[in-house]
Scaffold this motif. Sequence first.
Motif, short mmCIF file in Angstrom:
data_model
loop_
_atom_site.label_atom_id
_atom_site.label_comp_id
_atom_site.label_asym_id
_atom_site.label_seq_id
_atom_site.Cartn_x
_atom_site.Cartn_y
_atom_site.Cartn_z
N SER A 89 42.43 33.93 59.88
CA SER A 89 41.73 34.84 58.50
C SER A 89 40.05 35.26 59.19
O SER A 89 39.81 35.55 59.06
N HIS A 90 39.45 33.67 59.95
CA HIS A 90 38.22 34.05 60.24
C HIS A 90 38.61 34.11 61.83
O HIS A 90 39.85 33.39 62.68
N ASN A 91 38.14 34.81 62.62
CA ASN A 91 38.07 34.56 64.10
C ASN A 91 37.58 33.82 65.22
O ASN A 91 36.26 33.66 64.75
N PRO A 92 38.31 33.00 65.54
CA PRO A 92 37.71 31.87 66.50
C PRO A 92 36.22 32.51 67.57
O PRO A 92 35.74 31.56 67.99
N GLU A 93 36.70 33.62 67.61
CA GLU A 93 35.01 34.39 68.47
C GLU A 93 34.26 33.80 68.26
O GLU A 93 33.02 34.18 68.47
N ASN A 115 34.06 43.66 54.24
CA ASN A 115 35.24 43.66 55.35
C ASN A 115 36.33 42.63 55.39
O ASN A 115 36.48 41.42 55.96
N VAL A 116 36.64 42.51 54.58
CA VAL A 116 38.07 42.49 53.93
C VAL A 116 39.38 43.00 54.13
O VAL A 116 39.13 43.71 54.22
N VAL A 117 40.04 42.97 55.19
CA VAL A 117 41.38 43.24 55.97
C VAL A 117 41.98 42.55 55.33
O VAL A 117 42.36 41.46 55.55
N ASN A 118 43.34 43.56 54.44
CA ASN A 118 44.96 43.34 54.24
C ASN A 118 44.81 42.68 52.85
O ASN A 118 45.95 42.11 53.15
N PRO A 143 27.15 38.32 59.62
CA PRO A 143 28.61 39.17 59.51
C PRO A 143 29.76 39.05 60.07
O PRO A 143 30.33 38.79 61.53
N ILE A 144 30.79 38.51 59.65
CA ILE A 144 32.59 38.60 60.33
C ILE A 144 32.96 39.93 59.49
O ILE A 144 32.86 40.29 58.44
N ILE A 145 34.87 39.95 60.17
CA ILE A 145 35.52 40.86 59.23
C ILE A 145 36.61 39.68 59.38
O ILE A 145 36.98 38.88 60.29
N PHE A 146 36.69 39.11 57.73
CA PHE A 146 38.34 38.83 57.20
C PHE A 146 39.77 39.20 56.99
O PHE A 146 39.13 40.13 56.65
N VAL A 147 40.45 38.52 58.73
CA VAL A 147 41.61 39.50 58.40
C VAL A 147 42.77 38.50 57.56
O VAL A 147 42.78 37.03 57.78
N ASN A 148 43.37 38.69 55.98
CA ASN A 148 44.38 38.16 55.78
C ASN A 148 45.48 37.71 56.69
O ASN A 148 45.53 38.65 57.70
N ARG A 149 45.83 36.14 56.40
CA ARG A 149 46.67 35.09 57.20
C ARG A 149 48.11 36.63 57.44
O ARG A 149 48.68 36.91 56.53
#
Length: 243
Positions: free
Chosen positions: A97-101, A128-131, A204-210
């Motif tokens: 959910s956190h992009n390692p990059e 910035n939250v996805v799914n 700012p990050i984009i958080f992606v649901n697991r």
Amino acid sequence: MSDVLVIIPTYNEIENIEKMIDTVMALPDGYDLLIIDDGSPDGTADAVRRKMEIYPDRLFLETRTGKLGLGTAYIHGFKWALKRDYGYIIEMDADFSHNPEDLTHLYHTCKDKDADVCIGSRYICGVNVVNWPMGRVLMSYFASAYVRMITGMTLRDSTAGFVCYRRRVLETLNLDKIEFKGYAFQIEMKFKSFKHGFKIVEYPIIFVNRQLGTSKMNSGIFGEAVFGVIKLRLRSMTGSLLK
């Protein structure tokens, strides 16, 4: 040894942990990585041990018996880091959910831009939250608004779990006095850093649901945050927060 340590707590993350380790190990800054596993019955710790043979002196494992809470896992990791020479300590999730990059941005914001705390923020530039289900997005977003109202902090994402701390922050905070374990743990760490006058920056990050594994979020964790914020504010007003 690297000057930066990434701490990842795990419980039943067998679907994610090996890929996460390989991804972090491949990043250019040469991060060390500490996995803190709370007795996962799915073999997460064994998977980490296998990877330790590939990444000696960079990958470490601490195991605990039973699910003792996210906050206590990070406190365990912070103390482990402070016994060594790490200058920067980063907390993040195991489930991508956190992009390692984005580790690069958090680390260099502290190292090169004089931040004491850098937060990977979901809400500093909109949402910035996805799914995530809309209900959870709204709950998280308004939780941060609630925290701002009660505490006086201006942070847009006070419950974020993707955070880089300079060593001096963790040395200043009394880690034995950190009270909360879930969402409120994240708020408490940021509020105490704020009250000590440390410079906090949101990136700012984009958080992606697991996509793999099972979420550990529950209503009890959210409830702890709601009432915990009030308690933190009252302790601040009485002068007991920073003791």
